[in-house]
Enzyme design. Structure first.
Site, short mmCIF file in Angstrom:
data_model
loop_
_atom_site.label_atom_id
_atom_site.label_comp_id
_atom_site.label_asym_id
_atom_site.label_seq_id
_atom_site.Cartn_x
_atom_site.Cartn_y
_atom_site.Cartn_z
N GLN A 139 51.82 38.47 27.19
CA GLN A 139 51.15 37.25 27.61
C GLN A 139 50.32 36.63 26.50
O GLN A 139 49.72 35.57 26.68
CB GLN A 139 50.25 37.55 28.82
CG GLN A 139 51.01 38.06 30.03
CD GLN A 139 50.08 38.62 31.10
OE1 GLN A 139 48.86 38.66 30.96
NE2 GLN A 139 50.67 39.05 32.22
N HIS B 131 46.66 40.15 29.95
CA HIS B 131 45.32 39.69 30.34
C HIS B 131 44.42 39.38 29.14
O HIS B 131 43.30 39.87 29.03
CB HIS B 131 44.66 40.71 31.25
CG HIS B 131 45.43 40.97 32.51
ND1 HIS B 131 44.96 41.83 33.50
CD2 HIS B 131 46.62 40.49 32.97
CE1 HIS B 131 45.84 41.87 34.49
NE2 HIS B 131 46.86 41.06 34.19
N GLU C 200 41.07 34.12 42.62
CA GLU C 200 39.73 33.64 42.93
C GLU C 200 39.36 32.37 42.19
O GLU C 200 39.85 32.12 41.07
CB GLU C 200 38.69 34.71 42.58
CG GLU C 200 38.83 36.00 43.38
CD GLU C 200 37.79 37.03 43.01
OE1 GLU C 200 37.77 38.10 43.64
OE2 GLU C 200 36.98 36.77 42.08
N TYR D 176 31.11 39.85 39.18
CA TYR D 176 32.09 39.31 40.12
C TYR D 176 33.00 40.38 40.71
O TYR D 176 33.95 40.06 41.41
CB TYR D 176 32.86 38.15 39.45
CG TYR D 176 31.92 36.97 39.28
CD1 TYR D 176 31.82 35.99 40.24
CD2 TYR D 176 31.05 36.93 38.21
CE1 TYR D 176 30.91 34.95 40.13
CE2 TYR D 176 30.13 35.90 38.07
CZ TYR D 176 30.06 34.91 39.04
OH TYR D 176 29.13 33.90 38.94
N TYR E 79 50.07 46.24 42.50
CA TYR E 79 51.49 45.87 42.52
C TYR E 79 52.35 46.97 43.12
O TYR E 79 53.48 46.71 43.56
CB TYR E 79 51.96 45.52 41.10
CG TYR E 79 51.28 44.30 40.54
CD1 TYR E 79 51.48 43.04 41.10
CD2 TYR E 79 50.42 44.41 39.45
CE1 TYR E 79 50.85 41.92 40.58
CE2 TYR E 79 49.79 43.29 38.93
CZ TYR E 79 50.00 42.05 39.50
OH TYR E 79 49.37 40.94 39.00
#
Length: 392
Positions: free
Chosen positions: A100, A162, A255, A265, A276
Site C-alpha cells: 500500500q 497501513h 470511523e 481513539y 479478517y
C-alpha cells in the site's frame, strides 16, 4: 430455423450496441460529461478531466490553471489548463513502492503563493525498514527543489501495510500527519511509537511547545492523538478549525473521528470491527478514557478522502461531510445531528455514485467550487462532479 436466425441476429445487434456504448463512454473527449447519475436531490454529471494515471492518491490545486496529482507508483503529475502533461515533476524523492506504500499525499503550504513550499508524504525504505516520511521543497514550473526532511515515523518496520500519510495545515499553521499502525495493531497503544498516531508539527518539522505529551516520558513529543488504525481521510473544519479524520477498521468499524489533543481513539482495545479471520479483536466498543467515533461504518466501506461541504453547487448538502470509499466505490454523505449522543454526532444520509463502480481514493473541493475525486485504478482518473439539475 427462422426464429433461431432472428435470435442470433438480435444477439449480434445487442453485442454491437454494447461495444458502441463502451467506445463512446471511454473515448469521449475529456472534459465532457461522461456519465450522469441521480442522487436524492440532484442529477449529477461526472466529467473525466484526466485519465491514464497509475493509482492516483492525492491532489492539490495550486492556481486556477495548475493542479498536481500524486501517483502511488512514485510520480507527481501536472495538470496544466485542464491537460495532463506527460512529463512528471522533477526532484521528487525516492519512494518505496511496496504494497500500500508509495508516493502518498501532496499538500501546499497555506502561504504557497508567497513561499512555494510543497509537502509530500511517502513510503521510505531505510536501513531499519519501511516507514512513512514527509519532505518539503520549493515548487516552480514542474520542478521541486531545496528538499528538506520534515518527519519520519519511528521505528521503521517490515511489511507494506497501513502507511496512512494524510496531512493538513490547521488555521494556526500547524502541520498534522496521520500514521497508520503498519499492520501491527498493538503499536497504536505504545506512546513512544509513531505508528497508529497523528503527529502535530510546526511547518519546518519542529515540535510545538503546546503539544499534549511534551515532556511526558511515556510519549514522543510529536504525538497529538493515538489509538488509530489506518487513517485515509483528513480535513480541517472551516468553521471550528478542528481536525477530522476518517480511518479504516478491519471487517467493520471504519470511523470518522474529531481530533482532541491527547485523546486515545482506542484501536485495538475498542472497535466495532472483527478480524479478517472472522475472530473478535476486542469485546469492547467503548471503554473509559477512550474517544468514541463521531460515526462508524459497519460493515466497512473503506473510507478515503474526506471533505466538509460549504459550496454553492449543491446547496442541500451545505454543512455536511462527504467521504469517498474504496471498497464500496461510492461517496457517503453525512449530516450533523441536532444533538450528539453516545453513538456520535453524525448520521449517514445517502450513498452517492454507487453505479460509478470505481475505487474512490481522494475527494477534494476545487478552487472552482466543484467536488473533485481520484479513482484508485490503473488507469486512474481525475473526475469533477457538476450539478445538472435539482430533482423535484
Amino acid at each position: 430455423m427462422n426464429s433461431i436466425l432472428s435470435w442470433r441476429l438480435g444477439l449480434r445487434a445487442l453485442i454491437l450496441l454494447a461495444l458502441l456504448l463502451f467506445v463512446v463512454f471511454w473515448w469521449a473527449p475529456k472534459g465532457k460529461a461522461e456519465l450522469r447519475v441521480s442522487s436524492e436531490h440532484y442529477m449529477i454529471e461526472l466529467e473525466i478531466l484526466a485519465d491514464g494515471l497509475q493509482h492516483p492518491w492525492s491532489m492539490v490545486f495550486l492556481s486556477d490553471d495548475e493542479m498536481l496529482v500524486t501517483e502511488r507508483t512514485g510520480q507527481l503529475r501536472r495538470i496544466l489548463k485542464g491537460r495532463l502533461l506527460e512529463e512528471p515533476v522533477a526532484g521528487v524523492p525516492e519512494v518505496a513502492v511496496v504494497g500500500q506504500g508509495g508516493l502518498l499525499e501532496v499538500l501546499a503550504h497555506p502561504d504557497f503563493a508567497e513561499n512555494a513550499w510543497l509537502y509530500l508524504s511517502f513510503a521510505e525504505e531505510t536501513q531499519e525498514g519501511l516507514t512513512t516520511s514527509v519532505v518539503r521543497g520549493r515548487y516552480a514550473s514542474g520542478v521541486l527543489s531545496d528538499l528538506e526532511p520534515i518527519f519520519s515515523a519511528r521505528p521503521a518496520s517490515a511489511g507494506g501495510r497501513h502507511f496512512a500519510g494524510r496531512m493538513v495545515f490547521d488555521h494556526q499553521g500547524y502541520l498534522y500527519i496521520a500514521i497508520g499502525d503498519r499492520g501491527e495493531m498493538q503499536r497504536a497503544q505504545i506512546g513512544q511509537d509513531h505508528a497508529g498516531k497523528v503527529v502535530r508539527l510546526f511547518e519546518d518539522g519542529r515540535i510545538p511547545p503546546d503539544n499534549p505529551f511534551l515532556g511526558n516520558a511515556e510519549f514522543d513529543d510529536a504525538i497529538f492523538t493515538w489509538g488509530h488504525r489506518n487513517p485515509q481521510g483528513m480535513l480541517v473544519h472551516p468553521e471550528t478549525g478542528e481536525v477530522w479524520l476518517s480511518e479504516h477498521g478491519p471487517r467493520g468499524g471504519d470511523e470518522i473521528n474529531r481530533l482532541l489533543a491527547g485523546a486515545n481513539y482506542g484501536w485495538p482495545k475498542v472497535t466495532h470491527g472483527i478480524d479478517y479471520t472472522g475472530l473478535p479483536i476486542s469485546q469492547f466498543t467503548q471503554l473509559p478514557g477512550m474517544q468514541h467515533p463521531e460515526w462508524h461504518w459497519t460493515p466497512s466501506i473503506a473510507p478515503s478522502g474526506l471533505i466538509f461541504y460549504d459550496q454553492a453547487e449543491f446547496p442541500l448538502w451545505q454543512g455536511q461531510f462527504l467521504s469517498g470509499a474504496l471498497r464500496e466505490r461510492l461517496i457517503s454523505r453525512l449530516s450533523v445531528k441536532a444533538s450528539a449522543d453516545e453513538e456520535g454526532s453524525l448520521q449517514e444520509e445517502e450513498r452517492l455514485l454507487q453505479g460509478f463502480a470505481q475505487r474512490i481514493r481522494d475527494l477534494r473541493l476545487g478552487r472552482d467550487g466543484h467536488i473533485w475525486l481520484l479513482t484508485d485504478e490503473n488507469p486512474g482518473q481525475v473526475v469533477r462532479l457538476r450539478r445538472v439539475e435539482a430533482l423535484e
